[in-house]
Structures are given as C-alpha cells and as structure tokens.
Write a protein that holds these residues in place. Structure first.
Motif, PDB file in Angstrom:
ATOM      1  N   GLY A 196       0.815  -1.207   0.000  1.00 31.75           N
ATOM      2  CA  GLY A 196       0.000   0.000   0.000  1.00 31.75           C
ATOM      3  C   GLY A 196       0.850   1.258   0.000  1.00 31.75           C
ATOM      4  O   GLY A 196       2.013   1.232  -0.408  1.00 31.75           O
ATOM      5  N   PRO A 197       0.306   2.370   0.454  1.00 35.38           N
ATOM      6  CA  PRO A 197       1.032   3.644   0.426  1.00 35.38           C
ATOM      7  C   PRO A 197       2.311   3.588   1.260  1.00 35.38           C
ATOM      8  O   PRO A 197       2.351   2.963   2.321  1.00 35.38           O
ATOM      9  N   THR A 198       3.343   4.254   0.762  1.00 33.05           N
ATOM     10  CA  THR A 198       4.605   4.286   1.494  1.00 33.05           C
ATOM     11  C   THR A 198       4.628   5.466   2.464  1.00 33.05           C
ATOM     12  O   THR A 198       3.853   6.415   2.342  1.00 33.05           O
ATOM     13  N   ASN A 199       5.526   5.385   3.413  1.00 32.94           N
ATOM     14  CA  ASN A 199       5.583   6.326   4.524  1.00 32.94           C
ATOM     15  C   ASN A 199       6.586   7.442   4.222  1.00 32.94           C
ATOM     16  O   ASN A 199       7.788   7.183   4.147  1.00 32.94           O
ATOM     17  N   PRO A 200       6.148   8.670   4.066  1.00 32.98           N
ATOM     18  CA  PRO A 200       7.088   9.760   3.784  1.00 32.98           C
ATOM     19  C   PRO A 200       8.088   9.982   4.911  1.00 32.98           C
ATOM     20  O   PRO A 200       9.196  10.471   4.675  1.00 32.98           O
ATOM     21  N   ALA A 201       7.737   9.608   6.120  1.00 34.99           N
ATOM     22  CA  ALA A 201       8.662   9.766   7.246  1.00 34.99           C
ATOM     23  C   ALA A 201       9.866   8.833   7.098  1.00 34.99           C
ATOM     24  O   ALA A 201      10.988   9.186   7.492  1.00 34.99           O
ATOM     25  N   GLU A 202       9.636   7.684   6.525  1.00 31.07           N
ATOM     26  CA  GLU A 202      10.754   6.747   6.287  1.00 31.07           C
ATOM     27  C   GLU A 202      11.690   7.322   5.246  1.00 31.07           C
ATOM     28  O   GLU A 202      12.926   7.252   5.399  1.00 31.07           O
ATOM     29  N   ALA A 203      11.145   7.907   4.202  1.00 34.92           N
ATOM     30  CA  ALA A 203      11.979   8.494   3.152  1.00 34.92           C
ATOM     31  C   ALA A 203      12.859   9.602   3.720  1.00 34.92           C
ATOM     32  O   ALA A 203      14.047   9.713   3.379  1.00 34.92           O
ATOM     33  N   ALA A 204      12.318  10.410   4.605  1.00 34.65           N
ATOM     34  CA  ALA A 204      13.082  11.492   5.209  1.00 34.65           C
ATOM     35  C   ALA A 204      14.192  10.954   6.109  1.00 34.65           C
ATOM     36  O   ALA A 204      15.322  11.449   6.104  1.00 34.65           O
ATOM     37  N   ALA A 205      13.874   9.896   6.858  1.00 35.32           N
ATOM     38  CA  ALA A 205      14.842   9.336   7.800  1.00 35.32           C
ATOM     39  C   ALA A 205      15.994   8.617   7.109  1.00 35.32           C
ATOM     40  O   ALA A 205      17.091   8.515   7.661  1.00 35.32           O
ATOM     41  N   THR A 206      15.757   8.126   5.903  1.00 33.25           N
ATOM     42  CA  THR A 206      16.788   7.346   5.215  1.00 33.25           C
ATOM     43  C   THR A 206      17.571   8.162   4.189  1.00 33.25           C
ATOM     44  O   THR A 206      18.462   7.622   3.531  1.00 33.25           O
ATOM     45  N   ARG A 207      17.256   9.443   4.072  1.00 33.21           N
ATOM     46  CA  ARG A 207      17.940  10.267   3.079  1.00 33.21           C
ATOM     47  C   ARG A 207      19.446  10.293   3.303  1.00 33.21           C
ATOM     48  O   ARG A 207      20.236  10.280   2.356  1.00 33.21           O
ATOM     49  N   ILE A 208      19.878  10.286   4.543  1.00 30.75           N
ATOM     50  CA  ILE A 208      21.298  10.335   4.851  1.00 30.75           C
ATOM     51  C   ILE A 208      22.018   9.070   4.384  1.00 30.75           C
ATOM     52  O   ILE A 208      23.176   9.130   3.933  1.00 30.75           O
ATOM     53  N   TYR A 209      21.334   7.937   4.446  1.00 26.35           N
ATOM     54  CA  TYR A 209      21.951   6.684   4.000  1.00 26.35           C
ATOM     55  C   TYR A 209      22.087   6.663   2.477  1.00 26.35           C
ATOM     56  O   TYR A 209      23.088   6.185   1.946  1.00 26.35           O
ATOM     57  N   GLY A 210      21.092   7.209   1.803  1.00 19.22           N
ATOM     58  CA  GLY A 210      21.180   7.314   0.353  1.00 19.22           C
ATOM     59  C   GLY A 210      22.325   8.210  -0.072  1.00 19.22           C
ATOM     60  O   GLY A 210      23.049   7.915  -1.035  1.00 19.22           O
ATOM     61  N   ALA A 211      22.518   9.329   0.653  1.00 16.17           N
ATOM     62  CA  ALA A 211      23.611  10.242   0.329  1.00 16.17           C
ATOM     63  C   ALA A 211      24.963   9.564   0.545  1.00 16.17           C
ATOM     64  O   ALA A 211      25.900   9.739  -0.255  1.00 16.17           O
ATOM     65  N   PHE A 212      25.079   8.794   1.602  1.00 16.34           N
ATOM     66  CA  PHE A 212      26.308   8.049   1.884  1.00 16.34           C
ATOM     67  C   PHE A 212      26.591   7.033   0.775  1.00 16.34           C
ATOM     68  O   PHE A 212      27.714   6.953   0.254  1.00 16.34           O
ATOM     69  N   GLU A 213      25.579   6.258   0.408  1.00 19.50           N
ATOM     70  CA  GLU A 213      25.747   5.256  -0.646  1.00 19.50           C
ATOM     71  C   GLU A 213      26.130   5.910  -1.970  1.00 19.50           C
ATOM     72  O   GLU A 213      27.002   5.418  -2.697  1.00 19.50           O
ATOM     73  N   ASN A 214      25.476   7.018  -2.284  1.00 24.41           N
ATOM     74  CA  ASN A 214      25.784   7.725  -3.527  1.00 24.41           C
ATOM     75  C   ASN A 214      27.225   8.214  -3.544  1.00 24.41           C
ATOM     76  O   ASN A 214      27.923   8.114  -4.557  1.00 24.41           O
ATOM     77  N   ARG A 215      27.696   8.727  -2.416  1.00 24.83           N
ATOM     78  CA  ARG A 215      29.036   9.309  -2.383  1.00 24.83           C
ATOM     79  C   ARG A 215      30.128   8.245  -2.488  1.00 24.83           C
ATOM     80  O   ARG A 215      31.096   8.409  -3.230  1.00 24.83           O
ATOM     81  N   ILE A 216      29.981   7.165  -1.745  1.00 32.20           N
ATOM     82  CA  ILE A 216      31.047   6.146  -1.786  1.00 32.20           C
ATOM     83  C   ILE A 216      31.080   5.419  -3.128  1.00 32.20           C
ATOM     84  O   ILE A 216      32.159   5.138  -3.662  1.00 32.20           O
TER      85      ILE A 216
END
Length: 363
Positions: free
Chosen positions: A82-102
């Motif tokens: 069902g619908p995804t949680n926008p709060a999860e997307a906000a909380a995981t943004r830092i991990y995405g930035a880390f993965e993108n950078r390395i």
C-alpha cells in the motif's frame, strides 16, 4: 555471547554445504585493473556515455554519520504493502547520500583511475567507521533500521572490495574501515533466526556478508552468503518465482526483481573466488529461471495472478535492471526477455550493488 560466536551458530545451523573459503581478498566485484584498462581505451558509445555522466565523490560534501541508535519508521504506512511512509523516506535520506558518495568515488576510480576519488570514498567510509555507524539498532524496536543497515552495508562492502585494490590509499585507514565493516556485518546477521528461510532481506544481508567477507577474509561471513544463495534457489517454485516475494500484493513482480539484485551480485563475488553459483541447481531450477520469470512477468503481468489478485504496479526504473548488466555480459542476451534487454540499452545504476553497473560490467 560475542557477535562472531552468534554468527557462527547461525552459519552452522544453515543449510549444510561444503565449506567455501575466501581465496583472494582483493578479488572484488570486478577485476579492477582489467576493468580500468577496458574503460580507459573504450570507444563504445554506451560506456562513453556512462563515464561522462558519472557522479563525483570529491565534488560532494562529507555525509556525517547518522544519529545513534538507529530508529527508522516503517516503509509502508500499513503492513507490507500500500502507500509508502514519507517519514521513512526522510529518515533514510542520509543513508542514500552516503551510498551515492562512496559508490561515486569507487566508480570514478574504476573508470578514470582517479586516486583522489578513491581516497574520497575511503575517507567517507572511515568517517562512519570512526563514528561506529551501522552498529547500534534493535530489529525488535525498528525492523526498518535493520533493513536499512543491510542495504547500506551492501553498498559499502561492494565499494570497499574495489578500494582495497588501490595501493596508494592509506593502509591504516583501510584497515579501520575493513574492521568496522566486518564488525557491522557480523552484527547484522547475528539477529537472524537460525534455520529460518527468509525473503529478499535475507538475501541482502547475505550480499553484505559476502562482499565484506571477501575483503576481511572472514570465511564465516563468506560462507553465510554462499549458504543463503543456495537457500534462495531452493525456494524457487516451478515457474521460477520466489513465493515469498510474489505474495507482496500489487508489488509482487517488483519484489521478484528486488530479490534478484543481491543474488546476482553474490554470484559475481563467488565467481571471483572460483565458485560457480550461477550453475547451482535445486530441483532443476537455477537463478536464470528466476530472471526469466521476472522479465516475462513484466511483459505479461498476468503471470502474477496465481500469486496475487491485485493489479500489479509496473513502473520500473533503470535501477531495477542494474544487476542484469552483470548477468547478460557474462552469459549473453539470448533468451533474455525484451524488457530487461531494452533497459540495458542505457546506463544503469543502483548504489546498493556498487553504483553504475554499466561501468562495472558493460562491454
């Protein structure tokens, strides 16, 4: 009981198989020197396009380690669909930035030989190692934190498997990063229930274990990955579907593909250690059967009907097809469904499996 002891218990409780060991801790996801030679002399338009549009680690700011303990809201607002949680997307943004950078730094090093980029990627990893990131979480309190750690460790392990080949990098820094990743991967799998067959999350934890097990020469981690891959093949049904993934309602086809991502990369790592997991069979099924089912189901979503009555979501992006770059370059395009082949006509990228797979595997 130590994390390593717990991990060993899990390992021994897993499906019995002949012990496999890491034979070369520098055998990364790719043969780095050969890959660099190919990319630096290529005239192939697809590869040239992929190189031209690579991201840069050096050009992006350091990503600080996340707050500890890790606590991330559930991905879905209700249950497992069902619908995804926008709060999860906000909380995981830092991990995405880390993965993108390395992965950006690692991809640049593979494509251009830039030691500044590889040093940047290692420094980013070391910053999180100093902070003891990805170690403090409780899956009972936040299952999403556990899931995020498995994905980020997969990106970090795959990245570091390449960086260990750059002899210009600081050996003390590399040693810290390897030790931290080894600790984090053993912690990650220590939360698994012995003998339980899991879904895609089990496979992603196995990719983290495999990639880090190679660079750390941690045979227990590496064996965990091999065992998990074999368990996954044993779960395939007669159609080549993963039943636990196909039970995911409107995202059944999506999860079939999501489960394939870590499994393909585990097979690549194993191949680099002289182990042919691609040929591994269980009840006459191999990974190829799962790949074919995924591609055919995109062509004909009706194939999901026996598993899920919901109308399937069929919006797939470039990252959904990124792992198949490894497979088709190794085995060729013959027999592969057109949705997969069409997607591979353009560069593909997925940070959790090493970033730009066109750079890593395209020919």
């Amino acid at each position: 009981m130590s994390v390593r002891s717990t991990a060993l218990i899990i390992l021994l409780a897993a499906t019995a198989t002949q012990a496999q060991k890491v034979t070369d801790p520098h055998a990364s996801i790719v043969d780095v020197s050969a890959r660099q030679a190919t990319l630096q002399s290529t005239t192939d338009p697809l590869l040239r396009d992929a190189i031209k549009h690579l991201h840069s680690c050096v050009a992006t700011p350091l990503v600080p380690a996340p707050a500890s303990p890790i606590d991330i809201p559930h991905h879905y607002l209700n249950g497992s669909n069902g619908p995804t949680n926008p709060a999860e997307a906000a909380a995981t943004r830092i991990y995405g930035a880390f993965e993108n950078r390395i992965t950006a730094g690692m991809n640049q090093y593979v494509a251009t030989g830039s030691h500044a980029e590889s040093a940047c990627a290692l420094a980013q990893l070391d910053a999180w190692a100093h902070a003891k990131a990805l170690l403090n979480y409780d899956p009972k309190e936040s299952s999403q934190a556990w899931f995020q750690v498995e994905w980020t460790l997969s990106a970090a392990g795959t990245t570091d498997s390449v960086l260990v080949n750059d002899t210009t990098l600081d050996p003390a820094q590399q040693a810290r990063v390897t030790a931290w990743l080894d600790h984090a991967a053993n912690t990650l799998i220590s939360y698994e229930k012995p003998g339980q067959l899991g879904n895609n999350h089990h496979y992603w934890r196995a990719l983290a274990a495999t990639s880090i097990g190679v660079t750390a020469s941690d045979n227990a981690l590496f064996q965990f990955g091999i065992n998990t891959y074999q368990q996954a093949i044993s779960q395939l049904d007669d159609n080549g579907a993963f039943p636990l993934e196909m039970a995911r309602h409107e995202r059944a086809i999506h999860y079939q593909g999501f489960a394939l991502q870590p499994l393909i990369v585990i097979a690549e790592f194993a191949t680099r250690q002289g182990i042919d997991l691609y040929a591994y069979q269980s009840h006459k099924r191999t990974l190829r059967d799962a790949i074919l089912f995924f591609g055919h189901a995109i062509e004909n979503p009706g194939l999901a009907k026996p598993y899920s009555s919901e109308t399937q979501l069929t919006g797939f992006g470039s990252s959904d097809f990124a792992p198949f770059r490894f497979y088709t370059e190794r085995f060729g395009p013959e027999g592969i469904p057109s949705p997969i082949l069409n997607a591979l006509k353009h560069p593909n990228e997925a940070t959790r499996i090493g970033g730009n797979t066109t750079i890593l595997a395209g020919k």
